[in-house]
Design a protein around this motif. Structure first.
Motif, PDB file in Angstrom:
ATOM      1  N   ASP A   1       0.384  -1.332  -0.071  1.00 15.63           N
ATOM      2  CA  ASP A   1       0.214  -0.117  -0.047  1.00 15.63           C
ATOM      3  C   ASP A   1       0.952   1.400   0.058  1.00 15.63           C
ATOM      4  OD1 ASP A   1      -2.094  -1.275  -0.186  1.00 15.63           O
ATOM      5  OD2 ASP A   1      -2.461  -1.346   2.209  1.00 15.63           O
ATOM      6  N   TYR A   2       1.819   1.527   0.699  1.00 15.71           N
ATOM      7  CA  TYR A   2       3.261   2.720   0.387  1.00 15.71           C
ATOM      8  C   TYR A   2       3.745   2.104  -0.900  1.00 15.71           C
ATOM      9  CZ  TYR A   2       0.025   4.045   4.648  1.00 15.71           C
ATOM     10  OH  TYR A   2      -0.994   3.681   5.662  1.00 15.71           O
ATOM     11  N   TYR A   3       4.209   3.091  -1.123  1.00 16.54           N
ATOM     12  CA  TYR A   3       5.516   3.387  -2.140  1.00 16.54           C
ATOM     13  C   TYR A   3       6.963   4.298  -1.131  1.00 16.54           C
ATOM     14  CZ  TYR A   3       3.083   1.831  -6.276  1.00 16.54           C
ATOM     15  OH  TYR A   3       3.064   1.503  -6.808  1.00 16.54           O
ATOM     16  N   VAL A   4       7.746   3.828  -1.276  1.00 22.69           N
ATOM     17  CA  VAL A   4       9.586   4.275  -0.825  1.00 22.69           C
ATOM     18  C   VAL A   4      10.191   5.350  -2.009  1.00 22.69           C
ATOM     19  CG1 VAL A   4      11.058   4.101   1.102  1.00 22.69           C
ATOM     20  CG2 VAL A   4       9.872   2.786   1.370  1.00 22.69           C
ATOM     21  N   GLY A   5      10.242   6.717  -1.416  1.00 21.28           N
ATOM     22  CA  GLY A   5      11.494   7.115  -2.640  1.00 21.28           C
ATOM     23  C   GLY A   5      12.646   7.156  -2.430  1.00 21.28           C
ATOM     24  N   GLY A   6      14.300   7.491  -2.688  1.00 27.05           N
ATOM     25  CA  GLY A   6      15.760   7.853  -2.490  1.00 27.05           C
ATOM     26  C   GLY A   6      15.940   6.895  -3.007  1.00 27.05           C
ATOM     27  N   LYS A   7      17.673   7.783  -3.106  1.00 26.37           N
ATOM     28  CA  LYS A   7      18.370   7.274  -3.800  1.00 26.37           C
ATOM     29  C   LYS A   7      19.369   6.001  -3.032  1.00 26.37           C
ATOM     30  CE  LYS A   7      19.451  11.132  -6.028  1.00 26.37           C
ATOM     31  NZ  LYS A   7      20.795  12.654  -6.365  1.00 26.37           N
ATOM     32  N   VAL A   8      19.574   5.503  -3.910  1.00 32.40           N
ATOM     33  CA  VAL A   8      20.486   3.806  -3.449  1.00 32.40           C
ATOM     34  C   VAL A   8      21.985   4.136  -3.445  1.00 32.40           C
ATOM     35  CG1 VAL A   8      18.503   2.095  -3.693  1.00 32.40           C
ATOM     36  CG2 VAL A   8      19.778   3.006  -5.470  1.00 32.40           C
ATOM     37  N   GLN A   9      22.566   2.703  -2.790  1.00 35.08           N
ATOM     38  CA  GLN A   9      24.362   2.852  -2.588  1.00 35.08           C
ATOM     39  C   GLN A   9      24.589   1.739  -2.636  1.00 35.08           C
ATOM     40  OE1 GLN A   9      24.436   5.536   0.889  1.00 35.08           O
ATOM     41  NE2 GLN A   9      26.298   6.307  -0.317  1.00 35.08           N
ATOM     42  N   ALA A  10      25.138   1.455  -3.839  1.00 29.24           N
ATOM     43  CA  ALA A  10      25.286  -0.006  -3.953  1.00 29.24           C
ATOM     44  C   ALA A  10      26.523  -1.096  -2.610  1.00 29.24           C
ATOM     45  CB  ALA A  10      25.643  -0.493  -5.429  1.00 29.24           C
ATOM     46  N   ILE A  11      25.891  -1.931  -2.442  1.00 27.76           N
ATOM     47  CA  ILE A  11      26.653  -2.893  -1.496  1.00 27.76           C
ATOM     48  C   ILE A  11      27.277  -3.853  -2.276  1.00 27.76           C
ATOM     49  CG2 ILE A  11      26.964  -4.035   0.455  1.00 27.76           C
ATOM     50  CD1 ILE A  11      25.221  -2.138   1.826  1.00 27.76           C
ATOM     51  N   SER A  12      26.042  -5.012  -2.754  1.00 32.73           N
ATOM     52  CA  SER A  12      27.220  -6.206  -3.614  1.00 32.73           C
ATOM     53  C   SER A  12      26.884  -5.963  -4.756  1.00 32.73           C
ATOM     54  CB  SER A  12      27.453  -7.176  -2.685  1.00 32.73           C
ATOM     55  OG  SER A  12      26.565  -8.127  -2.418  1.00 32.73           O
ATOM     56  N   ARG A  13      26.281  -7.274  -5.821  1.00 36.76           N
ATOM     57  CA  ARG A  13      25.499  -6.986  -6.378  1.00 36.76           C
ATOM     58  C   ARG A  13      25.011  -8.644  -6.633  1.00 36.76           C
ATOM     59  NH1 ARG A  13      28.189  -5.413 -10.924  1.00 36.76           N
ATOM     60  NH2 ARG A  13      30.236  -4.159 -10.992  1.00 36.76           N
ATOM     61  N   PRO A  14      23.339  -9.111  -7.082  1.00 42.17           N
ATOM     62  CA  PRO A  14      22.916  -9.612  -6.510  1.00 42.17           C
ATOM     63  C   PRO A  14      23.582 -11.102  -7.694  1.00 42.17           C
ATOM     64  CG  PRO A  14      21.629  -8.207  -7.468  1.00 42.17           C
ATOM     65  CD  PRO A  14      22.483  -7.708  -7.707  1.00 42.17           C
ATOM     66  N   PHE A  15      23.180 -11.931  -6.793  1.00 43.64           N
ATOM     67  CA  PHE A  15      23.531 -13.812  -7.097  1.00 43.64           C
ATOM     68  C   PHE A  15      23.140 -13.815  -7.569  1.00 43.64           C
ATOM     69  CE2 PHE A  15      26.250 -13.499  -2.083  1.00 43.64           C
ATOM     70  CZ  PHE A  15      28.015 -12.851  -3.241  1.00 43.64           C
ATOM     71  N   HIS A  16      24.305 -14.134  -9.063  1.00 46.01           N
ATOM     72  CA  HIS A  16      22.916 -15.402 -10.829  1.00 46.01           C
ATOM     73  C   HIS A  16      24.046 -16.558 -10.673  1.00 46.01           C
ATOM     74  CE1 HIS A  16      19.945 -12.097 -11.064  1.00 46.01           C
ATOM     75  NE2 HIS A  16      21.368 -11.756 -11.644  1.00 46.01           N
ATOM     76  N   TYR A  17      23.744 -18.029 -10.598  1.00 43.55           N
ATOM     77  CA  TYR A  17      24.252 -18.842 -10.509  1.00 43.55           C
ATOM     78  C   TYR A  17      23.973 -19.635 -12.345  1.00 43.55           C
ATOM     79  CZ  TYR A  17      24.979 -18.587  -5.506  1.00 43.55           C
ATOM     80  OH  TYR A  17      25.002 -17.702  -4.735  1.00 43.55           O
ATOM     81  N   ASP A  18      23.525 -18.896 -12.814  1.00 35.41           N
ATOM     82  CA  ASP A  18      22.990 -19.329 -14.748  1.00 35.41           C
ATOM     83  C   ASP A  18      23.675 -18.635 -15.729  1.00 35.41           C
ATOM     84  OD1 ASP A  18      20.864 -17.651 -13.111  1.00 35.41           O
ATOM     85  OD2 ASP A  18      19.453 -18.408 -15.308  1.00 35.41           O
ATOM     86  N   TYR A  19      24.616 -19.094 -16.287  1.00 36.07           N
ATOM     87  CA  TYR A  19      24.952 -17.850 -17.563  1.00 36.07           C
ATOM     88  C   TYR A  19      25.609 -16.670 -16.860  1.00 36.07           C
ATOM     89  CZ  TYR A  19      20.811 -20.823 -19.356  1.00 36.07           C
ATOM     90  OH  TYR A  19      20.462 -22.413 -19.410  1.00 36.07           O
ATOM     91  N   VAL A  20      26.495 -16.866 -16.427  1.00 38.21           N
ATOM     92  CA  VAL A  20      27.111 -15.775 -15.801  1.00 38.21           C
ATOM     93  C   VAL A  20      27.995 -15.450 -16.760  1.00 38.21           C
ATOM     94  CG1 VAL A  20      28.682 -15.416 -13.690  1.00 38.21           C
ATOM     95  CG2 VAL A  20      27.345 -17.463 -13.032  1.00 38.21           C
ATOM     96  N   GLY A  21      28.841 -15.982 -17.685  1.00 35.51           N
ATOM     97  CA  GLY A  21      28.850 -15.031 -18.689  1.00 35.51           C
ATOM     98  C   GLY A  21      28.064 -14.204 -19.953  1.00 35.51           C
ATOM     99  N   LEU A  22      26.722 -14.814 -19.355  1.00 32.66           N
ATOM    100  CA  LEU A  22      26.113 -13.383 -20.338  1.00 32.66           C
ATOM    101  C   LEU A  22      25.290 -13.157 -20.075  1.00 32.66           C
ATOM    102  CD1 LEU A  22      24.565 -16.967 -22.462  1.00 32.66           C
ATOM    103  CD2 LEU A  22      26.440 -15.245 -23.589  1.00 32.66           C
TER     104      LEU A  22
END
Length: 572
Positions: A153-174
Motif C-alpha cells: 500500500d505504500y511506496y518508498v522513494g530515495g536514492k540507493v548506494q550499492a553494496i554488492s551485486r545479486p548472485f546469479h548461478y546461471d549463464y554468468v558469462g552472458l
C-alpha cells in the motif's frame, strides 16, 4: 561507442573504490533490513548497474506522479514505467521507515546485503490512476492484477548506494552490465548495434527479422532476452537461453551476440516499448527493433487485445526526439513456401501463398509430440524445446479427489493408482488425506485455517512430484473453494491438474460411516467435521463429478482414465 546513455550519464553505482564498499558494508550491519520481492530485486539490479539510468534509486512521489501522468521524471527526463519500492504498513512501523532513515535492501533468497536506501519520502499511490495511465485500465491486464493483488500500500522513494551485486548461478558469462557490454562493443569495433527484445523462444522468422534489421541499418545484432520476470505461463528462461544459444550459429559470422537482461517485465505495451528503448540505449545499442504488439499481454477474457498491434510503434515515434535511439519498426514475418523465404506480411503480394504457425499451435504440437516443420524452426531449436516440453504421454499430472469423509474418494484413489500402475509409463504416488496428515500435518487440527494449510502442503508435494513426471492421486476432504483454487494454481504452474468432485450425498456418507465420526460430531464430542459443524463448499470448477451411489468404483476410475486418454496422457 559514440552514443551516450539515456539521460546522458551511465549511473553505474558499482563504479567506486573498495574503501567505500567496506564502509557501506560495515554500516549496513547495524541498519534495519528490508527483504525484497522478486520484482524489486530485478528493479534494484538494473538501478545499481545503470540499466535504469538516469535513475539512482526508487521513485520519489514527485517523480512517480510525473512518470505516471506524463512519462517524465520531475526534471523532465523521459521515463515510462514507475519503478517503485512498495512496502506494507507493518514494514513501515517495524523498520521505522521515514524520510532521512537509511534502510538496507536485502536479497530474500540468500540474505545478501545489496544496497542502502536513504529514504526521501513515503507515500500512498493512487493505484487506480496508475493502472489507467500506465497500463490502460483493463482490470484483467496482468500488471494491473499484480498492482491490485501483490503491490503493497505504500511506496518508498530515495536514492540507493550499492553494496554488492545479486548472485546469479546461471549463464554468468552472458550477464553483462551496461558498462561491460559497451566495453565489449568497443572492443569489437561495433558502432551500430540493433537490439532485439524477446521473452519467447526464437525461430526462423525471428532470425530473418533481425538479420533484415541489421542489414538495413548496416549494423550488428544484440539479442537481449529478458530473464527476470515475464508473463505468467511463459517458457522458463533456462529453456529460452538454450534456444538462443542454439540459434546463434545460424547468424552470418560475427553479426550477432547474446546478452541477458534481468528485467521484470510489466507487459505494458506502448509504455513498455519506450522503457525498453531507454534500457537498450543504456546498454549501448544505437537501434532498437519494435515489432507488432511489442510487450503486449495478448487478449483479455473477452478476446479483446489489450493494445493495438502497432500502438507501441506509434507511441515511441511520438517521443523519438527524447529517446536518442533509432527505432526499427517491423511487422510480422511470414513464410512463402514457393520461394522458401520469409517476408514482412505487408510486403507479400496479394494471392501469394503463406504459412504461419501460432504460439498456440506450436505448444499443441510440442504437447502431442507432432512434427514441427523446418521452415518454421531449426532442428536444434526444436530439440531444445522438446527436451523441456515433453509430449503429454511423458508429462506428470495430479488428480485431486475432493468430497465428504466416507464419500468413497479413498477407495477411488487406491483403485486409480492400481490402474495407472498396470498401464505403466510413469511412476504414481498416492496421497490419502489421513495418511498425509499423519506424516506432514500431525500438528494441525481441523479448523478452516488448519485444513487450508494441510491442502497447501499436499499441493506443494503434488506439484513437485508431477513436475518430475509422476502421476499423483490425492484425496483430502478439501472442503473450501479458495484452497482448492490455490492448489490448482500452484500445480498448474508446472504440471497438469484435474479436480474430481466425489459428490456422494452426505446422508449416504453418514449412514455408512463405520468410524462413527459424524455421530460423534452430532453428539458434540468432536469438532471440525465437514458436513456437521463445517460447510463443504461444492466445487463449481470440477473436471469430473462422480457419485458412488450411482456408479461403482471401477466405473468411476474408468471415467477418470477416459479423461486422461482424451488429453493424450497415454500412448496410442
Amino acid at each position: 561507442m559514440a552514443n551516450t546513455p539515456h539521460g546522458g550519464v551511465l549511473k553505474d553505482l558499482f563504479a567506486r573504490d573498495a574503501a567505500k564498499h567496506d564502509e557501506l558494508l560495515n554500516e549496513a550491519q547495524s541498519l534495519p533490513k528490508l527483504k525484497l520481492s522478486d520484482r524489486q530485486l530485478c528493479d534494484l539490479e538494473l538501478i545499481l548497474n545503470g540499466g535504469f539510468s538516469p535513475l539512482e534509486g526508487f521513485l520519489s512521489e514527485k517523480d512517480y506522479i510525473g512518470v505516471r501522468d506524463n512519462m517524465a521524471l520531475a526534471d523532465g527526463s523521459l521515463w515510462a514505467i514507475p519503478i517503485n519500492l512498495d512496502v506494507s504498513k507493518d514494514e513501515i512501523d517495524k523498520l521505522s521507515i521515514a524520510p532521512g532513515r537509511r534502510i538496507v535492501l536485502q536479497d530474500s533468497r540468500d540474505d545478501n546485503l545489496l544496497a542502502i536506501i536513504t529514504v526521501e519520502d513515503v507515500y500512498q499511490p493512487d493505484k487506480a490512476l496508475e493502472a489507467k495511465n500506465v497500463f490502460g485500465g483493463d482490470p484483467e491486464h496482468p500488471a494491473i492484477v499484480y498492482l491490485n493483488e501483490s503491490v503493497k500500500d505504500y511506496y518508498v522513494g530515495g536514492k540507493v548506494q550499492a553494496i554488492s551485486r545479486p548472485f546469479h548461478y546461471d549463464y554468468v558469462g552472458l550477464r553483462h552490465t551496461p558498462a561491460e557490454l559497451r566495453a565489449e562493443f568497443a572492443k569489437l569495433g561495433w558502432t551500430r548495434v540493433v537490439a532485439f527484445q524477446t521473452r519467447n523462444p526464437m525461430h526462423r522468422a525471428h532470425r530473418e527479422l533481425t538479420v533484415r534489421a541489421a542489414r538495413s541499418q548496416r549494423a550488428n545484432v544484440l539479442i537481449q532476452p529478458v530473464v527476470g520476470l515475464t508473463k505468467p505461463g511463459d517458457i522458463d528462461h533456462f529453456t529460452r537461453v538454450r534456444v538462443y544459444k542454439a540459434l546463434l550459429p545460424r547468424y552470418p559470422n560475427g553479426m550477432a551476440t547474446l546478452s541477458l537482461l534481468p528485467l521484470a517485465m510489466r507487459m505494458g505495451g506502448p509504455r513498455e516499448a519506450v522503457w525498453h528503448a531507454c534500457i537498450r540505449k543504456n546498454y549501448g545499442a544505437s537501434h532498437f527493433i519494435i515489432g507488432r504488439d511489442h510487450a503486449g499481454p495478448g487478449k483479455n477474457s473477452k478476446g479483446v487485445d489489450f493494445y493495438g498491434p502497432y500502438d507501441a510503434q506509434t507511441l515511441v515515434e511520438s517521443v523519438k526526439d527524447k529517446l536518442d535511439i533509432e527505432i526499427v519498426p517491423f511487422q510480422m514475418m511470414t513464410y512463402l513456401p514457393d520461394k522458401d523465404i520469409y517476408m514482412p506480411k505487408d510486403e507479400v503480394p496479394e494471392g501469394v501463398k503463406t504459412l504461419d504457425i501460432s504460439g498456440t499451435e506450436l505448444r499443441r504440437r510440442l504437447r502431442l509430440g507432432l512434427p514441427i516443420p523446418e521452415w518454421f524452426s531449426y532442428p536444434e531449436v526444436v530439440k531444445v524445446l522438446r527436451e523441456s516440453n515433453p509430449p503429454r504421454v511423458s508429462q506428470g499430472f495430479t488428480i485431486l479427489l475432493s468430497g465428504y469423509h466416507n464419500s468413497g474418494k479413498d477407495s477411488i484413489a487406491r483403485a486409480l493408482q492400481v490402474t495407472l500402475n498396470q498401464q505403466g509409463g510413469r511412476p504414481s504416488t498416492l496421497l490419502l488425506g489421513d495418511q498425509v496428515r499423519a506424516e506432514l500435518s500431525s500438528e494441525l487440527g481441523f479448523t478452516r485455517e488448519d485444513r487450508e494449510k494441510h491442502l497447501a502442503r499436499i499441493a506443494f508435494v503434488a506439484a513437485e512430484l508431477s513436475k518430475a513426471g509422476a502421476a499423483v492421486i490425492a484425496s483430502p476432504t478439501a472442503p473450501f473453494a479458495s484452497s482448492r483454487a490455490e492448489a490448482r494454481k500452484l500445480i498448474s504452474k508446472s504440471s497438469n491438474f484435474f479436480l474430481v468432485h466425489v459428490a456422494t450425498p452426505l446422508e449416504h456418507c453418514k449412514a455408512n460411516d463405520q468410524q462413527g465420526l459424524f455421530k460423534l460430531a452430532e453428539e458434540g464430542k468432536l469438532t471440525g467435521v465437514v458436513g456437521v459443524d463445517q460447510e463443504y463448499e461444492t466445487p463449481t470448477d470440477a473436471d469430473l463429478v462422480v457419485d458412488t451411489t450411482k456408479s461403482s468404483v471401477r466405473e468411476i476410475v474408468h471415467e477418470i482414465i477416459l479423461i486422461l486418454e482424451s488429453q493424450g496422457f497415454f500412448g496410442a
